[in-house]
Design an enzyme around this catalytic site. Structure first.
Site, short mmCIF file in Angstrom:
data_model
loop_
_atom_site.label_atom_id
_atom_site.label_comp_id
_atom_site.label_asym_id
_atom_site.label_seq_id
_atom_site.Cartn_x
_atom_site.Cartn_y
_atom_site.Cartn_z
N ASN A 1 44.42 31.82 41.97
CA ASN A 1 45.37 32.75 41.35
C ASN A 1 45.16 34.19 41.83
OD1 ASN A 1 46.61 30.69 39.94
ND2 ASN A 1 45.24 30.88 38.18
N LYS B 1 42.74 35.98 15.24
CA LYS B 1 44.20 36.03 15.22
C LYS B 1 44.74 36.74 13.97
CE LYS B 1 44.78 34.24 19.21
NZ LYS B 1 43.94 33.25 19.75
N ARG C 1 44.74 25.56 14.94
CA ARG C 1 45.51 26.43 14.05
C ARG C 1 46.66 25.63 13.44
NH1 ARG C 1 48.34 29.30 16.57
NH2 ARG C 1 47.75 28.90 18.71
N SER D 1 48.53 30.15 23.92
CA SER D 1 47.25 29.48 23.69
C SER D 1 47.06 28.32 24.66
CB SER D 1 47.21 28.96 22.26
OG SER D 1 47.38 30.04 21.37
N ARG E 1 36.03 23.61 21.45
CA ARG E 1 35.81 25.01 21.87
C ARG E 1 34.33 25.34 21.98
NH1 ARG E 1 40.60 28.61 22.32
NH2 ARG E 1 42.27 27.16 21.89
N GLY F 1 40.74 29.93 40.72
CA GLY F 1 40.34 31.01 41.64
C GLY F 1 41.47 31.41 42.59
N TYR G 1 38.28 25.68 10.58
CA TYR G 1 38.39 25.66 12.03
C TYR G 1 38.88 26.98 12.63
CZ TYR G 1 39.36 24.54 16.79
OH TYR G 1 39.33 24.57 18.14
N GLY G 2 38.18 27.45 13.61
CA GLY G 2 38.63 28.49 14.54
C GLY G 2 39.55 29.55 13.99
N GLY G 3 40.69 29.65 14.63
CA GLY G 3 41.64 30.71 14.31
C GLY G 3 42.11 30.70 12.86
N CYS H 1 46.75 28.34 27.85
CA CYS H 1 47.54 28.44 29.08
C CYS H 1 46.84 29.26 30.15
CB CYS H 1 48.91 29.02 28.78
SG CYS H 1 49.95 27.85 27.87
N GLY H 2 45.53 29.51 30.01
CA GLY H 2 44.79 30.05 31.13
C GLY H 2 44.27 31.47 31.05
N HIS I 1 48.24 39.44 22.51
CA HIS I 1 47.49 38.21 22.83
C HIS I 1 47.26 38.19 24.34
CE1 HIS I 1 47.38 33.50 22.44
NE2 HIS I 1 46.18 34.02 22.40
N ASP J 1 41.21 37.22 25.33
CA ASP J 1 42.20 36.72 24.35
C ASP J 1 43.03 37.80 23.67
OD1 ASP J 1 43.16 34.22 23.14
OD2 ASP J 1 42.38 35.01 21.25
P1 GTP Z 1 43.33 30.18 24.12
O1 GTP Z 1 41.87 30.38 23.95
O2 GTP Z 1 43.85 29.04 23.32
O3 GTP Z 1 44.12 31.43 23.85
O4 GTP Z 1 43.58 29.67 25.64
P2 GTP Z 1 43.56 30.40 27.06
O5 GTP Z 1 44.88 31.03 27.33
O6 GTP Z 1 42.37 31.27 27.18
O7 GTP Z 1 43.45 29.16 28.07
P3 GTP Z 1 42.23 28.66 28.98
O8 GTP Z 1 41.89 29.63 30.06
O9 GTP Z 1 41.13 28.23 28.09
O10 GTP Z 1 42.88 27.38 29.69
C1 GTP Z 1 43.41 26.32 28.94
C2 GTP Z 1 43.64 25.13 29.80
O11 GTP Z 1 44.46 25.45 30.91
C3 GTP Z 1 42.34 24.55 30.37
O12 GTP Z 1 42.37 23.15 30.24
C4 GTP Z 1 42.37 24.95 31.81
O13 GTP Z 1 41.72 24.02 32.62
C5 GTP Z 1 43.87 25.03 32.13
N1 GTP Z 1 44.14 26.05 33.17
C6 GTP Z 1 43.73 27.34 33.17
N2 GTP Z 1 44.11 28.00 34.29
C7 GTP Z 1 44.78 27.09 35.03
C8 GTP Z 1 45.44 27.16 36.32
O14 GTP Z 1 45.47 28.19 36.99
N3 GTP Z 1 46.05 26.02 36.74
C9 GTP Z 1 46.03 24.87 36.01
N4 GTP Z 1 46.64 23.81 36.50
N5 GTP Z 1 45.41 24.76 34.81
C10 GTP Z 1 44.81 25.86 34.32
C1 SPV Z 2 44.48 30.40 20.37
O1 SPV Z 2 44.92 29.38 19.79
O2 SPV Z 2 45.24 31.20 20.97
C2 SPV Z 2 43.04 30.67 20.38
C3 SPV Z 2 42.17 29.84 19.55
O3 SPV Z 2 42.61 31.60 21.04
S1 SPV Z 2 42.20 30.29 17.87
O4 SPV Z 2 41.08 31.17 17.61
O5 SPV Z 2 42.07 29.05 17.09
O6 SPV Z 2 43.44 30.98 17.57
MN MN Z 3 44.24 32.69 22.18
#
Ligand code: GTP
Ligand code: SPV
Ligand code: MN
Length: 590
Positions: free
Chosen positions: A501, A208, A71, A250, A373, A499, A199-201, A252-253, A228, A279
């Site tokens: 968490n 988004k 984005r 984004s 992605r 897991g 690209y994507g978003g 962050c998990g 979000h 998401d």
């Molecule tokens: P968007 O699709 O961009 O909105 O991202 P998201 O919030 O769905 O994040 P996603 O679950 O895809 O995780 C993004 C990154 O964070 C990956 O590289 C994961 O491996 C890492 N990650 C996710 N959960 C954890 C966690 O509990 N601990 C750590 N250390 N890394 C994590």
């Molecule tokens: C984000 O960036 O929070 C995503 C990917 O989920 S995108 O669709 O590019 O916004």
């Molecule tokens: Mn997202």
């Protein structure tokens, strides 16, 4: 041939095709035959590559331009009539000026190309909470992604009928010029315009652009919220399923938490996580006075790197059929895909995300882009919730905020009440990631993980949150903050995450049902260390105490940073939040 007689739709398409001048217009009916024909066309032109049909049936690989991989927040605009309504955190331009600028960029941009008309629904088609959109695009990649991420086709037009109530989206690939790349929202016209990206978003306009930026404005006006957030159901050994929604910035998990597989002894005891969404959540008060959340999407646009059999087997499984991979490495021996963190056996004969020959065994370059992605159908997910298609969504017991903070934020804390919870969301900060163009790893304030996605003034958005809490009163979900990303002096994550968490989610849910106590701290309520199950976690009681500790000096520095951030919002900052900040400071100093 047009698939509708809706004048508001037909007139707008006439206008947009007169502007962009495509050779032909193709309506997407949502049927498999047409999609298959488009996949074949995209393979013939090189836009997609078909992957190994035995190992990855119905899966394709796509590479975007190397300067078009995330984005672009700098080039994303909210063009409401008055600048003050966009607020200090959005880019704004006068709508007439922006329309004029865009017209020039779109003029003739589809000459020699096809314009696809994608009717799509955010939410279950025909449900009272669904909202409809039409995206016009000259990219087959966009069509095929939208067909996974949303519900598309004739049934959407039937549900829309003659109504003019739909969101207009125009996407033109143009020449991918980053200097003329624009992602623009006109909330007063329910219109989104995207040009010079693929690209994507930036281009899957249901995501988004509609489901957050436009929908947040609709929610403000109509008494609901577009967030979000992932949505998950947590089933306990008694068989009860309780739901939470969680906002993390984004990458962050969210996808990882939404599909979590519990540690072994939890699994044996009967714990299970059901994924409702990964998401986006649309949240509204239900007839019973509680807040209900639904996922408007129909697929996952997930981060590939780091996804593996251990970290997120459910996500990995979801990508095994009918999936489009973007900007990952292509294993030429197996005709499959690879990314950093998939396994310890990178392919020797491969093509990297930039399209260059790549040897994963010897190269120091990355095979996949950090923001590469997968676009996978939600129905592929082994733990997809039985409520996934329920038009009403699910009732929320908890709302969780979180981000990447190396030091400040503890593993988990609970807010004192709704208003304090809104404060906790408003002061969120997180290290930036590869999901957006720009520097990575810089801490920035990202309220409710909505900094790049709120379609109006952020202070008005906070006021809307406060009002929603007043509306539901006692039945409001409890609000928490988590941080999986504290690091030690060498920069390693202290908490195992993924897991594990669940150990924190268990405490959160028990708090919501008065099943566990807490310690009161300057921040709010924190677990008594003995109330977090550490069995087989590899985490010692002392380490947990460290993860829960609050460094008052660091927090007082944060308070100054928050004060400065709040200063941007001037008179619009809700007084309640200013008071919460003063109260926090006083508690830290006490
Ligand atoms: P968007 O699709 O961009 O909105 O991202 P998201 O919030 O769905 O994040 P996603 O679950 O895809 O995780 C993004 C990154 O964070 C990956 O590289 C994961 O491996 C890492 N990650 C996710 N959960 C954890 C966690 O509990 N601990 C750590 N250390 N890394 C994590
Ligand atoms: C984000 O960036 O929070 C995503 C990917 O989920 S995108 O669709 O590019 O916004
Ligand atoms: Mn997202």
């Amino acid at each position: 041939m047009a698939l509708t007689t809706n004048r508001a739709v037909l007139d707008w398409i006439d206008e947009m095709s007169a502007l962009t001048q495509p050779d032909q217009i193709v309506w997407i009916d949502g049927g498999e035959a047409q999609l298959e024909e488009l996949r074949a066309q995209a393979c013939a032109s090189g836009e997609l590559e078909k992957l190994n049909e035995e190992l990855l049936p119905g899966c394709y690989l796509h590479r975007t331009a190397v300067n078009d991989v995330a984005r672009v927040e700098d080039r994303t605009f909210i063009c409401c009539p008055k600048e003050e309504d966009a607020g200090p955190t959005n880019h704004w331009m006068d709508p007439a000026e922006m329309y004029a600028k865009l017209k020039k960029l779109y003029a003739g941009s589809m000459k020699g190309r096809t314009m696809y008309v994608i009717p799509y629904s955010m939410g279950v088609v025909g449900s009272p909470f669904a909202k409809y959109g039409i995206e016009l695009t000259d990219s087959i990649y966009v069509v095929l992604n939208m067909a996974i991420m949303t519900r598309v086709g004739t049934k959407v037009l039937e549900a829309l009928g003659d109504s003019p109530d739909y969101v207009k989206g125009l996407h033109a690939t143009a020449d991918l010029d980053p200097e003329n790349r624009y992602i623009v929202h006109f909330p007063q016209d329910d219109t989104i315009m995207s040009v010079n990206s693929a690209y994507g978003g930036n281009v899957l306009l249901g995501k988004k652009c509609f489901a957050l930026r436009i929908a947040s404005c609709l929610g403000r006006d109509q008494g609901w919220m577009a967030e979000h957030m992932l949505i998950l159901g947590l089933q306990n050994p008694a068989g009860e399923v309780r739901y939470l929604a969680a906002a993390f910035p984004s990458a962050c998990g969210k996808t990882n938490l939404a599909m979590l597989i519990p540690p072994e002894h939890y699994r044996k005891a009967g714990w299970k996580v059901w994924c409702v969404g990964d998401d986006i959540a649309w949240i509204r008060p239900g007839a019973d006075g509680r807040l209900w959340a639904m996922n408007p999407e129909n697929g996952f646009f997930g981060v590939a790197p780091g996804t593996n059999e251990k970290s997120n087997p459910n996500a990995l499984h979801s990508t095994k059929k009918g999936t489009i991979f973007t900007n990952v490495a292509h294993d030429l021996d197996k005709n499959t895909v690879w990314w950093e963190g998939l396994d310890k056996d990178p392919p020797e004969h491969a093509i990297d995300w930039k399209g260059n020959p790549w040897n994963g065994k010897t190269s120091t370059e990355k095979g996949a882009h950090p923001n590469s992605r997968f676009t996978a159908p939600a129905k592929n997910c082994p733990c997809i919730s039985p409520k996934f298609d329920d038009p009403n969504g699910v009732p929320l017991s908890a709302i969780v905020f979180g981000g990447r903070r190396a030091k400040t934020a503890p593993l988990v804390y609970q807010s004192r009440d709704w208003a304090h919870g809104v404060f906790v969301g408003s002061i969120m900060a997180s290290e930036t990631t590869a999901a957006a163009a720009g520097a990575v790893g810089v801490v920035r304030r990202d309220p409710m993980a909505m900094l790049p996605f709120c379609g109006y003034h952020m202070a008005d958005y906070w006021q809307h949150w406060l009002s929603m809490g007043e509306k539901v009163g006692e039945k409001a979900p409890k609000i928490f903050n988590v941080n999986w990303f504290r690091t030690d002096d060498e920069g390693h994550f202290i908490w195992p995450g993924f897991g594990d968490n669940l150990r924190v989610l268990e405490w959160i849910m028990k708090r919501c049902f008065d099943e566990v106590g807490a310690d009161e701290t300057a921040l709010g309520y924190e677990p008594k260390p003995e109330d977090i199950d550490l069995d087989e976690s590899g985490v010692s009681a002392d380490t947990l105490k460290g993860l829960l500790s609050v460094d008052k000096d660091l927090w007082l520095e944060d308070v100054s940073a928050i004060r400065e951030f709040y200063g941007k919002f001037g008179d619009k900052l809700p007084k309640v939040l200013a008071q919460e900040l003063d109260d926090l400071e006083a508690r830290l100093k006490a």
